[in-house]
Structure formats: C-alpha cells, structure tokens
Enzyme design. Structure first.
Site, short mmCIF file in Angstrom:
data_model
loop_
_atom_site.label_atom_id
_atom_site.label_comp_id
_atom_site.label_asym_id
_atom_site.label_seq_id
_atom_site.Cartn_x
_atom_site.Cartn_y
_atom_site.Cartn_z
N GLY A 9 0.80 -1.16 -0.10
CA GLY A 9 0.07 0.18 0.06
C GLY A 9 0.91 1.28 -0.16
N ILE A 34 -3.54 -10.83 8.19
CA ILE A 34 -3.63 -10.53 9.47
C ILE A 34 -4.68 -11.00 10.34
CG2 ILE A 34 -1.75 -9.02 9.20
CD1 ILE A 34 -3.91 -6.78 9.49
N ASP A 99 -8.49 10.13 10.28
CA ASP A 99 -9.25 11.25 10.95
C ASP A 99 -10.70 10.70 10.66
OD1 ASP A 99 -8.76 11.04 7.99
OD2 ASP A 99 -9.35 13.13 7.85
N TYR A 122 -15.98 2.34 7.61
CA TYR A 122 -14.35 2.19 7.48
C TYR A 122 -13.84 2.94 9.01
CZ TYR A 122 -9.84 4.27 6.53
OH TYR A 122 -8.58 4.73 6.58
N LYS A 126 -11.97 1.02 11.95
CA LYS A 126 -10.54 1.59 12.28
C LYS A 126 -10.22 2.10 13.65
CE LYS A 126 -7.34 2.32 10.04
NZ LYS A 126 -6.14 1.43 9.74
N TRP A 147 -5.94 12.08 4.77
CA TRP A 147 -6.14 12.50 3.28
C TRP A 147 -4.62 12.22 2.81
CZ3 TRP A 147 -8.97 17.51 1.99
CH2 TRP A 147 -10.21 17.56 2.53
#
Length: 282
Positions: A9, A34, A99, A122, A126, A147
């Site tokens: 990534g 994972i 964020d 999402y 997280k 971002w």
C-alpha cells in the site's frame, strides 16, 4: 526485526524507501493474512520481531459499507491479532489510523483526547483497531493521519492529475475540510516512533501536514502545480454519490506531537509541490 504489514500500500511502499531493508520483514496479504492469529503469531515468533508497524487496512471507504465483514477482519481483527501476538512476544506496536474516526462536528482541530464518533464502517472498524491495539499490545503508539497521497498506487492526487489531462472540467467537493498529507512525511514520523515504542508506553498521536483545505481547494492546487488547463468546479457533498458518509471537518491537531518531539511539519502546499515531482517520476 521490524514487521511491516500492508507492504504494497501507500504507507508500506513509502516505508520501504526509508527503513533499512535488512532489518524489516515486509508482508502483504499474499504473505500474511492478519485476520488469522496463528499466522501472525508464527511470523513474529520465527523472525524475532521486536516492533510491528501495522500499515494494513481496508481503505475503500464506500466499499466497506457493503463489505462490513471484510473491513472488520482487516481493520479491527487484524489489529487485535497483531496486538495479541505482540503481547505474547513483548513487541512494540505502531498502529496507523485515520481522521475518519471523527464525525466532523468540531469547530476546531481534533485532539487526541476528543471523543471519536465515526460515521462510516471504515471509520468504525479503524477505531476498533485502535482500541484493540491499545488494549492488548504491551507497548503501543496509535498514529492518526488524514487525506494520504503518494507516488504509489491510486490516490486523490494521481486521480485528479489523470482526470485533468483528459477533461476540460472536473467537479470536486468543497464542503469537506481536512489536511492533505504526503505519505513520505508520515513515513518519516513512523520511523521516528520505532525507538519510542518501549517500556509499556501507550499513546495516541495525530500527524498531518500543516494547514487546511477542502477537496476542491486541494484539487485546484494540484491542477495549478501541474500547469493543466482543466477548470475545477465546486460541488456539495450531496451532489456526489457516495455510500459512506464522510466528516465535513476532520482537521487533526498536531500540537501534542510537535510539543513532545519538537518536530517541524511541512505545510500541505509545500509538501504537495515536492511530492508532485516524485509522482511524475513514478
């Protein structure tokens, strides 16, 4: 030895550029799932891992609304498994977060002490990953950012450049505010945290490039720096079809990380200008 997950990534590939190759094991899904504890524990045990950097993530924000189990398996269970295996072998853990754990109703930058309230699957998964990491890892630092873009993979900057080369105009949301962050700058912060994750430390830090803008303002700057003739038009969030709700304001306060480590953070326009040359060369 350092274990980096999500190695293909943006963050994984950015970390490859700065971490010593002979001291790091880079894994992605093909090498390590994972969401399966036994595999995680085995790779940490057999390689004498001392620090885990969890850069893996299900980051397709809209897709996560339909693929809840997959998002949870990577973002939450994956973090839990890495943290539990870290506890078994007394590893430090650096958990990367976002964020999007906030709802965007603040009127000032979010601090590490502000209460999370995610609006999307999402963001929720997280957040659960953060909580698992802090609960189970014997020493853990959660690093939140926003971002992200880089010269690697698909991201907002590369998408805007591609569209602006093909179209006379593009429409971009103006009512979501945040801080664009170059992954290379974030990777340098992660590297600096490796010696800090020891002796039972459990902390959260925010990091993003300085300054704020909308996606619209960000897109205009990208087009301008590239010298493209495409016109960027502002639209409201409700005009853009999206499955997941995003925070309208997700600016992160960097006061804590600057105070404790004395770091100087690049302004987002300066970081973007420097990064575009690397994006062109990729």
């Amino acid at each position: 030895m350092i274990l980096v997950t999500g190695a293909n990534g943006q963050m994984g590939r950015s970390l490859r550029k700065i971490l010593p190759q002979d001291k790091v094991i880079y894994t992605d899904l093909a090498e390590l799932d994972i969401s399966v504890y036994d595999g995680v524990e085995k790779i940490i045990r057999e390689n004498g891992v001392s620090t885990v950097i969890n850069a893996a993530g299900y980051t397709a924000v809209d897709s996560a609304e339909k693929n809840i189990d997959q998002a949870y398996a990577v973002n939450a269970l994956g973090a839990r498994n890495l943290a539990m295996a870290s506890a078994k072998h007394n590893c430090g853990m650096i958990q990367l977060s976002t964020d999007y754990i906030f709802d965007g109703n603040n009127f000032k930058p979010y601090t590490e002490n502000d209460k999370p309230h995610p609006l999307s699957v999402y963001g929720q998964t997280k957040l659960e990953g953060e909580l698992f990491a802090l609960k189970h890892a014997p020493q853990c630092i959660v690093l939140r950012t926003s971002w992200l873009y880089s010269e690697f993979g698909t991201n907002f900057v590369k998408t805007i450049i591609s569209l602006a080369k093909k179209q006379d105009e593009i429409k971009v949301i103006y009512d979501q505010i945040g801080s664009p962050t170059y992954a290379g700058d974030f990777a340098a912060i992660i590297e600096g945290m490796i010696p800090v994750v020891k002796n039972g430390v459990k902390k959260i830090y925010n990091f993003a490039n300085e300054g704020v803008c909308s996606w619209y303002g960000f897109a205009r700057e990208i087009v301008s720096l590239k010298g493209l003739k495409c016109e960027v038009l502002p639209i409201e969030s409700q005009e853009y079809p999206a499955s997941a709700q995003r925070p309208h304001y997700s600016v992160l306060s960097k006061a804590k990380i600057k105070r404790e480590f004395g770091i100087k953070i690049a302004y987002w326009r300066d970081a973007l200008q420097a990064a575009i040359g690397r994006i062109d060369a990729d």
